[in-house]
Design a protein around this motif. Sequence first.
Motif, short mmCIF file in Angstrom:
data_model
loop_
_atom_site.label_atom_id
_atom_site.label_comp_id
_atom_site.label_asym_id
_atom_site.label_seq_id
_atom_site.Cartn_x
_atom_site.Cartn_y
_atom_site.Cartn_z
N SER A 21 -9.20 -31.56 67.77
CA SER A 21 -9.05 -31.99 66.37
C SER A 21 -9.43 -30.86 65.43
O SER A 21 -8.77 -30.62 64.41
N ARG A 25 -6.97 -28.30 62.82
CA ARG A 25 -7.32 -28.10 61.40
C ARG A 25 -7.60 -26.63 61.11
O ARG A 25 -7.20 -26.11 60.06
N THR A 93 -1.02 -35.22 65.78
CA THR A 93 -1.94 -34.62 64.81
C THR A 93 -1.23 -33.45 64.12
O THR A 93 -1.31 -33.29 62.90
N ARG A 96 1.40 -34.98 61.64
CA ARG A 96 0.89 -35.70 60.46
C ARG A 96 0.12 -34.76 59.53
O ARG A 96 0.22 -34.86 58.30
N ARG A 124 3.02 -44.63 58.13
CA ARG A 124 1.65 -44.54 57.63
C ARG A 124 1.40 -43.28 56.79
O ARG A 124 0.44 -43.23 56.05
N ALA A 171 -7.45 -47.44 60.27
CA ALA A 171 -8.50 -46.42 60.38
C ALA A 171 -7.92 -45.21 61.10
O ALA A 171 -8.17 -45.01 62.29
N SER A 172 -7.13 -44.41 60.39
CA SER A 172 -6.50 -43.25 61.01
C SER A 172 -6.91 -41.96 60.32
O SER A 172 -6.62 -41.74 59.14
N ALA A 173 -7.57 -41.08 61.07
CA ALA A 173 -7.99 -39.79 60.52
C ALA A 173 -6.78 -38.90 60.25
O ALA A 173 -6.78 -38.10 59.32
N GLN A 174 -5.74 -39.05 61.07
CA GLN A 174 -4.55 -38.22 60.87
C GLN A 174 -3.89 -38.56 59.54
O GLN A 174 -3.51 -37.67 58.77
N ARG A 199 -12.86 -39.83 61.87
CA ARG A 199 -13.44 -38.48 61.98
C ARG A 199 -13.25 -37.74 60.66
O ARG A 199 -12.18 -37.81 60.04
N ILE A 318 -12.07 -43.90 69.92
CA ILE A 318 -10.66 -44.30 70.11
C ILE A 318 -9.98 -43.50 71.23
O ILE A 318 -9.23 -44.06 72.04
N ASP A 319 -10.26 -42.20 71.31
CA ASP A 319 -9.59 -41.38 72.33
C ASP A 319 -10.26 -41.49 73.70
O ASP A 319 -9.70 -41.05 74.70
N GLU A 342 -4.89 -50.12 67.53
CA GLU A 342 -4.42 -48.74 67.32
C GLU A 342 -4.13 -48.03 68.64
O GLU A 342 -3.33 -47.09 68.68
N LYS A 346 -0.70 -44.61 70.51
CA LYS A 346 -1.09 -43.27 70.96
C LYS A 346 0.04 -42.66 71.81
O LYS A 346 1.17 -43.09 71.72
N ARG A 391 -4.63 -38.20 78.76
CA ARG A 391 -5.93 -38.87 78.92
C ARG A 391 -5.89 -39.89 80.06
O ARG A 391 -6.88 -40.09 80.76
C1 S3P Z 1 -7.09 -37.32 65.48
C2 S3P Z 1 -7.19 -38.61 65.05
C3 S3P Z 1 -7.01 -39.77 65.93
C4 S3P Z 1 -7.09 -39.38 67.40
C5 S3P Z 1 -6.29 -38.14 67.70
C6 S3P Z 1 -6.79 -36.97 66.88
C7 S3P Z 1 -7.29 -36.23 64.51
O1 S3P Z 1 -5.72 -40.32 65.70
O2 S3P Z 1 -6.67 -40.45 68.21
O3 S3P Z 1 -6.38 -37.81 69.06
O4 S3P Z 1 -7.48 -35.07 64.93
O5 S3P Z 1 -7.29 -36.50 63.30
P1 S3P Z 1 -5.45 -41.42 64.53
O6 S3P Z 1 -5.72 -40.77 63.26
O7 S3P Z 1 -4.01 -41.79 64.69
O8 S3P Z 1 -6.38 -42.56 64.84
#
Ligand code: S3P
Length: 429
Positions: A21, A25, A93, A96, A124, A171-174, A199, A318-319, A342, A346, A391
């Motif tokens: 992750s 970034r 990732t 998005r 999304r 709840a998606s960090a991406q 995250r 989640i992962d 969610e 994946k 995974r």
């Molecule tokens: C990630 C966010 C998560 C995670 C993915 C990496 C990221 O996905 O499952 O492996 O780096 O922002 P979602 O944002 O779809 O939950």
Amino acid sequence: MTVQTTDRPLKGTVEVPGDKSLAHRVALFAALSEGTSEVSHYPDSGVTRAMRGALGSLGVPSSLENGVLRLKGNGFRPFPVEGARAFCGNSATTMRLLAGALAGTGSTATLDGSEGLRRRPMDRIVEPLRAMGADVRGTEGTSADGRRVACAPLYFKPAPLTGIEHSLGIASAQALSCLQIAALGATGESRFTAPGPVRDHTIRLLRAMGASIVDGRVAPLDSPSSLRPIRGRLPGDISSAAFLLVAAAIVPGSRITVRGVCVNPTRTGVLDILKAMGACVDISGEHEEMGEPVADVTLESGPLKAVVVEGDMVVRAIDEMPALAVAAAFAEGETVVRDARELRYKETDRIAAIVTQLRALGAEVAEQDDGLTIRGGTVRGGIAHANGDHRLAMSMAVCGLRVPVTVAGAEILDESFPSFAPTLQALCR
Ligand code: S3P
């Protein structure tokens, strides 16, 4: 891959590759900064090659030698190659986050990916980006639950963005990161919220580079050269460490240490769950690297018992659910995972995939719409299929330490943890 069962405890100290992750970034934000970034312990795997490859197609190449990533940024401006078609491989990732950068910088480009990535929902990000004014168009596709939604390829053209207030339904960090990145190029402030502790690497890193993101509010950058380049060492990936920690948790008498792991609290659900199941988990030597908490994680096995995993805990792990499902398969009692819909979006529909593969190994497992239940002590062994999911491949391989397992399609693990087998072997000696 066939794994040899063992009754010899796992022992030793290992490191894992840099966090994926963070790696995504680092490469993307370095590309959006002015100057040359240099980051060590940078992982070389399928998904990180996807981001670097896509950035290269857009005109921002990078080099990776002896684990050191070097990248000269283009600033927060349209990407140099106008009209590029950037291929994101299997990495959602990459797609998005890059989508936010293309919209924010007013670039003309197309984002595409593997067949698997083309099936993942992009509504999304497409819908809120359009609400900000972005000229982005998806391709109608069918998501895992049969809905017709916007999918890749995604087509971007320059358009002025305006800051918005937006609450994400998931709840998606991406998705959150995508919008935060786009908002750096908007006129006026934006505010985004998500329903859970996703995250927060994007906020930490962008802030360290000079952006202003406070309490969910993102201020536009003052100029295209506002972001400073990045220097440092990437912390180890807790998501890769999870397979080793579960391996040690299921083999009695084990005691292992994984050094230099990112223990950002938005990512440590796996440690809390393993502790609740009865493993002894110790965090030591905590310090900060690249704005993230880093520590050595030691796990000593103990008798495992079933737990209920729900709510925010799901978001924080989640992962790691496929690996934790294996721990549950060797725990006493019935483990329940809920609030985890969610997982269906994946690399595979992970609820269905975990259920199918654990059943193939003889386990008693039930599937629910938003989770699953696993009766511990029922798994016997057999042939499991990775289903194109890195995974799942590693989780099933870990299961093979206790019961005879052959994993078909295990080579997919190169997507995220190419050194998985030798690292696990080093602990089994
Ligand atoms: C990630 C966010 C998560 C995670 C993915 C990496 C990221 O996905 O499952 O492996 O780096 O922002 P979602 O944002 O779809 O939950």
